[in-house]
Design a protein around this motif. Sequence first.
Motif, PDB file in Angstrom:
ATOM      1  N   ALA A  92       0.843  -1.204   0.000  1.00 23.61           N
ATOM      2  CA  ALA A  92       0.000   0.000   0.000  1.00 23.61           C
ATOM      3  C   ALA A  92       0.871   1.245   0.000  1.00 23.61           C
ATOM      4  O   ALA A  92       1.856   1.343   0.745  1.00 23.61           O
ATOM      5  CB  ALA A  92      -0.927   0.002   1.210  1.00 23.61           C
ATOM      6  N   VAL A  93       0.542   2.185  -0.856  1.00 23.42           N
ATOM      7  CA  VAL A  93       1.278   3.454  -0.912  1.00 23.42           C
ATOM      8  C   VAL A  93       0.423   4.623  -0.439  1.00 23.42           C
ATOM      9  O   VAL A  93       0.950   5.694  -0.111  1.00 23.42           O
ATOM     10  CB  VAL A  93       1.789   3.719  -2.346  1.00 23.42           C
ATOM     11  CG1 VAL A  93       2.837   2.676  -2.721  1.00 23.42           C
ATOM     12  CG2 VAL A  93       0.640   3.730  -3.340  1.00 23.42           C
ATOM     13  N   SER A  94      -0.893   4.447  -0.408  1.00 23.69           N
ATOM     14  CA  SER A  94      -1.793   5.496   0.088  1.00 23.69           C
ATOM     15  C   SER A  94      -3.122   4.862   0.467  1.00 23.69           C
ATOM     16  O   SER A  94      -3.444   3.752   0.042  1.00 23.69           O
ATOM     17  CB  SER A  94      -2.006   6.589  -0.968  1.00 23.69           C
ATOM     18  OG  SER A  94      -2.652   6.066  -2.111  1.00 23.69           O
ATOM     19  N   LEU A  95      -3.888   5.607   1.264  1.00 26.58           N
ATOM     20  CA  LEU A  95      -5.202   5.152   1.696  1.00 26.58           C
ATOM     21  C   LEU A  95      -6.224   6.255   1.454  1.00 26.58           C
ATOM     22  O   LEU A  95      -5.905   7.449   1.501  1.00 26.58           O
ATOM     23  CB  LEU A  95      -5.212   4.793   3.197  1.00 26.58           C
ATOM     24  CG  LEU A  95      -4.293   3.669   3.692  1.00 26.58           C
ATOM     25  CD1 LEU A  95      -4.503   3.484   5.193  1.00 26.58           C
ATOM     26  CD2 LEU A  95      -4.568   2.377   2.945  1.00 26.58           C
ATOM     27  N   SER A  96      -7.461   5.837   1.236  1.00 27.13           N
ATOM     28  CA  SER A  96      -8.590   6.767   1.196  1.00 27.13           C
ATOM     29  C   SER A  96      -9.723   6.137   1.991  1.00 27.13           C
ATOM     30  O   SER A  96      -9.775   4.913   2.168  1.00 27.13           O
ATOM     31  CB  SER A  96      -9.035   7.054  -0.243  1.00 27.13           C
ATOM     32  OG  SER A  96      -9.467   5.862  -0.876  1.00 27.13           O
ATOM     33  N   ASN A 104     -10.242  12.374   0.076  1.00 30.85           N
ATOM     34  CA  ASN A 104      -8.866  12.689   0.472  1.00 30.85           C
ATOM     35  C   ASN A 104      -7.988  11.454   0.363  1.00 30.85           C
ATOM     36  O   ASN A 104      -8.415  10.329   0.637  1.00 30.85           O
ATOM     37  CB  ASN A 104      -8.828  13.213   1.912  1.00 30.85           C
ATOM     38  CG  ASN A 104      -9.450  14.605   2.027  1.00 30.85           C
ATOM     39  OD1 ASN A 104      -9.339  15.417   1.111  1.00 30.85           O
ATOM     40  ND2 ASN A 104     -10.105  14.866   3.156  1.00 30.85           N
ATOM     41  N   ILE A 105      -6.761  11.666  -0.029  1.00 32.04           N
ATOM     42  CA  ILE A 105      -5.769  10.611  -0.157  1.00 32.04           C
ATOM     43  C   ILE A 105      -4.715  10.801   0.930  1.00 32.04           C
ATOM     44  O   ILE A 105      -4.177  11.903   1.093  1.00 32.04           O
ATOM     45  CB  ILE A 105      -5.090  10.628  -1.539  1.00 32.04           C
ATOM     46  CG1 ILE A 105      -6.145  10.479  -2.643  1.00 32.04           C
ATOM     47  CG2 ILE A 105      -4.045   9.509  -1.629  1.00 32.04           C
ATOM     48  CD1 ILE A 105      -6.911   9.173  -2.607  1.00 32.04           C
ATOM     49  N   TYR A 106      -4.430   9.718   1.684  1.00 30.62           N
ATOM     50  CA  TYR A 106      -3.459   9.805   2.781  1.00 30.62           C
ATOM     51  C   TYR A 106      -2.264   8.927   2.446  1.00 30.62           C
ATOM     52  O   TYR A 106      -2.391   7.693   2.336  1.00 30.62           O
ATOM     53  CB  TYR A 106      -4.102   9.359   4.089  1.00 30.62           C
ATOM     54  CG  TYR A 106      -5.339  10.176   4.440  1.00 30.62           C
ATOM     55  CD1 TYR A 106      -5.228  11.401   5.069  1.00 30.62           C
ATOM     56  CD2 TYR A 106      -6.615   9.703   4.109  1.00 30.62           C
ATOM     57  CE1 TYR A 106      -6.361  12.153   5.373  1.00 30.62           C
ATOM     58  CE2 TYR A 106      -7.748  10.442   4.418  1.00 30.62           C
ATOM     59  CZ  TYR A 106      -7.610  11.665   5.042  1.00 30.62           C
ATOM     60  OH  TYR A 106      -8.729  12.406   5.338  1.00 30.62           O
ATOM     61  N   PRO A 107      -1.098   9.540   2.264  1.00 30.59           N
ATOM     62  CA  PRO A 107       0.083   8.749   1.881  1.00 30.59           C
ATOM     63  C   PRO A 107       0.561   7.862   3.020  1.00 30.59           C
ATOM     64  O   PRO A 107       0.465   8.219   4.196  1.00 30.59           O
ATOM     65  CB  PRO A 107       1.126   9.821   1.536  1.00 30.59           C
ATOM     66  CG  PRO A 107       0.697  11.036   2.306  1.00 30.59           C
ATOM     67  CD  PRO A 107      -0.802  10.985   2.349  1.00 30.59           C
ATOM     68  N   VAL A 108       1.082   6.705   2.665  1.00 30.09           N
ATOM     69  CA  VAL A 108       1.627   5.773   3.638  1.00 30.09           C
ATOM     70  C   VAL A 108       3.087   6.115   3.895  1.00 30.09           C
ATOM     71  O   VAL A 108       3.868   6.296   2.955  1.00 30.09           O
ATOM     72  CB  VAL A 108       1.502   4.316   3.131  1.00 30.09           C
ATOM     73  CG1 VAL A 108       2.214   3.360   4.076  1.00 30.09           C
ATOM     74  CG2 VAL A 108       0.033   3.939   2.976  1.00 30.09           C
ATOM     75  N   THR A 115       5.014   0.900   9.372  1.00 28.38           N
ATOM     76  CA  THR A 115       4.292   1.543   8.281  1.00 28.38           C
ATOM     77  C   THR A 115       3.000   2.125   8.841  1.00 28.38           C
ATOM     78  O   THR A 115       2.262   1.449   9.562  1.00 28.38           O
ATOM     79  CB  THR A 115       3.956   0.532   7.173  1.00 28.38           C
ATOM     80  OG1 THR A 115       5.161  -0.119   6.754  1.00 28.38           O
ATOM     81  CG2 THR A 115       3.326   1.236   5.977  1.00 28.38           C
ATOM     82  N   VAL A 117      -0.223   5.528   8.477  1.00 26.95           N
ATOM     83  CA  VAL A 117      -0.855   6.675   7.833  1.00 26.95           C
ATOM     84  C   VAL A 117      -1.251   7.653   8.945  1.00 26.95           C
ATOM     85  O   VAL A 117      -1.826   7.255   9.958  1.00 26.95           O
ATOM     86  CB  VAL A 117      -2.099   6.248   7.026  1.00 26.95           C
ATOM     87  CG1 VAL A 117      -2.965   7.460   6.696  1.00 26.95           C
ATOM     88  CG2 VAL A 117      -1.682   5.558   5.743  1.00 26.95           C
TER      89      VAL A 117
END
Length: 285
Positions: A92-96, A104-108, A115, A117
């Motif tokens: 995973a590189v980002s979460l929404s 909104n996009i939250y970077p990992v 790891t 967010v």
Amino acid sequence: MSKLEVKPENHKIFIFKKIFEFESAKQQAEKKKLNAFGMFAKFNPLKRPTDETVLLKEQILRYEPFWFVASKRILNYTCAVTYPIPVHNPHAVSLSIKNDPSQNIYPVARQNDKTKVDMPVIEHCHRVVEFSNYFDGLKREVKTQVFTDYIKKFGHNEVEQVELENVLQPILSVDSLTSIVRSELQNQVINASNIEEDSEEITSLYLYFRPVYAFEYHWSTADKVGVIEVDGLTGEIIENGNWFKNTFDQTFTRDNLIELSAELASTVVPGAGTVVKIANKVITQ
């Protein structure tokens, strides 16, 4: 800004019924009368009080006040904080957030083997701060346990008015007492981004009167007076006591007590401050 609410039904007056009678208290006082002038006088080799030179001048059964107050502060508020949320998917590189209209996009963030967010959220909080205590109405340093023991061990009746003689007015007035209460309630740290509600209420405002005998002695050779006090409930003797004179000149009632704090309900004060204007019409400092 906040208000302090004091409801009329929360006001009560109680009177303790004496256990020891006058003659019994007087006998105890007579045994200790030479101590009424302090330890220095008692052990002064040149001039000390004696049974012949110390005579009873006045005696009185008075009723001394003490307070019980219980209060609470109710807060509804929000906190803007960031929650570190662990991410278990190594790819995973980002979460929404699902169904989040803001999309909104939250970077990992990865550091070593951890790891996460950082998720900004709003906490919606509800908190109740409570404070209660007993206070000597004559502003003396008396331990709380003394008053709680009175309540537990000795009979006391709730009354609408005090019809006794020699009832002492509290030196600790309602406004001073309320200032103490507000200071305790406001002293709690509230970490909030926005306070939606901040209300305070005195849930109990009780005034108790307990019997105390006072015997005033005159030491003729030194022309001094001293007081021996005898607790009308426990029989405890207080040497080098006080002869208080600030008695009520009229019957004190529960309505008087309500009147004293009636203005509290409409008093607006700064959230971190203390009372700036309280009714003080009958009991004065």
